[in-house]
Design an enzyme around this catalytic site. Structure first.
Site, PDB file in Angstrom:
ATOM      1  N   CYS A  77       0.825  -1.200   0.000  1.00 53.12           N
ATOM      2  CA  CYS A  77       0.000   0.000   0.000  1.00 53.12           C
ATOM      3  C   CYS A  77       0.866   1.259   0.000  1.00 53.12           C
ATOM      4  O   CYS A  77       1.558   1.532  -0.973  1.00 53.12           O
ATOM      5  CB  CYS A  77      -1.012  -0.033   1.138  1.00 53.12           C
ATOM      6  SG  CYS A  77      -2.337   1.197   0.934  1.00 53.12           S
ATOM      7  N   HIS A 180      -4.108  -4.599  -0.117  1.00 53.55           N
ATOM      8  CA  HIS A 180      -3.781  -5.086   1.226  1.00 53.55           C
ATOM      9  C   HIS A 180      -3.879  -6.608   1.240  1.00 53.55           C
ATOM     10  O   HIS A 180      -4.974  -7.154   1.400  1.00 53.55           O
ATOM     11  CB  HIS A 180      -4.755  -4.499   2.251  1.00 53.55           C
ATOM     12  CG  HIS A 180      -4.558  -3.052   2.498  1.00 53.55           C
ATOM     13  ND1 HIS A 180      -3.614  -2.570   3.384  1.00 53.55           N
ATOM     14  CD2 HIS A 180      -5.147  -1.961   1.961  1.00 53.55           C
ATOM     15  CE1 HIS A 180      -3.643  -1.257   3.398  1.00 53.55           C
ATOM     16  NE2 HIS A 180      -4.563  -0.854   2.530  1.00 53.55           N
ATOM     17  N   GLU A 182      -3.086  -8.632   3.513  1.00 56.11           N
ATOM     18  CA  GLU A 182      -3.529  -9.111   4.825  1.00 56.11           C
ATOM     19  C   GLU A 182      -5.043  -9.022   4.987  1.00 56.11           C
ATOM     20  O   GLU A 182      -5.597  -9.579   5.932  1.00 56.11           O
ATOM     21  CB  GLU A 182      -2.811  -8.327   5.937  1.00 56.11           C
ATOM     22  CG  GLU A 182      -3.306  -6.913   6.177  1.00 56.11           C
ATOM     23  CD  GLU A 182      -2.857  -5.885   5.146  1.00 56.11           C
ATOM     24  OE1 GLU A 182      -3.228  -4.706   5.305  1.00 56.11           O
ATOM     25  OE2 GLU A 182      -2.145  -6.254   4.196  1.00 56.11           O
TER      26      GLU A 182
END
Length: 198
Positions: A77, A180, A182
């Site tokens: 990011c 992202h 995650e």
């Protein structure tokens, strides 16, 4: 095998640590140069504002450290954007690992396209690359960003929102993801797992 997650003036670091923990990785959050240098791989995540983040890195001499890294390195990011040459966000000179400009999304139709870009969009592979190995068939990943990296020779995957933009960059030992991982379910988990296997 130790993974260093660079601690700097940004958000979203904790969710990356949780994702690494789920994958069984030994990870440490640090801004200590020696711990970063001695790690087997390094992750540079973040959400925030480019100039503030760059000032933090420079004050701790982490900017030069990042340029000198030899082990596998992953920006996420804001981490991707800071690895580029320049960001339109507060006219910020970045780290210059990738000779790429970061620009602000300008919607052609504000009713249809909102900025920031928030939500799930599909990765389109542009190159064979170990980071993209064996991804699940559904290649949707989760984005939250107002700025994007232009397409370049270092782009190995792209996404379309308003127009095509760089989703993933690769050059030498540096990779960077705008989404992202995650927060991107099985696809994001596989991207992180592939990075940990580099």
């Amino acid at each position: 095998m130790k993974t260093a997650v660079i601690k700097y003036n940004s958000g979203n670091v904790q969710s990356v640590l949780y994702a690494l923990e789920r994958l069984g990785a030994e990870a440490i959050l640090t801004d200590d140069p020696e711990q970063i240098r001695s790690a087997d791989r390094v992750i540079f995540p973040g959400q925030g504002e480019a100039s503030t983040a760059m000032n933090y890195l420079k004050a701790r001499k982490l900017d030069q450290l990042i340029r000198d890294i030899k082990q596998p390195f992953l920006g996420v990011c804001l981490g991707l954007q800071l690895l580029c040459e320049h960001s339109e966000e507060n006219d910020t000179e970045c780290l210059g690992i990738f000779p790429v400009k970061v620009k602000r999304f300008i919607p052609e139709n504000s009713q249809e396209f909102k900025v920031p870009h928030v939500g799930w969009n599909e990765l389109e592979h542009l190159a064979d690359n170990p980071l993209l190995k064996d991804l699940p068939d559904s290649r949707f990943v989760y984005y939250v960003h107002s700025y994007y990296a232009e397409l370049s020779e270092a782009t190995i995957a792209r996404t379309h929102y308003i127009h095509d933009f760089t989703a993933i960059l690769h050059r030498d030992n540096y990779w960077a993801i705008q989404a992202h991982p995650e927060k991107s379910s099985k696809v994001g988990e596989k991207l992180l797992s592939n990075f940990l296997s580099l």
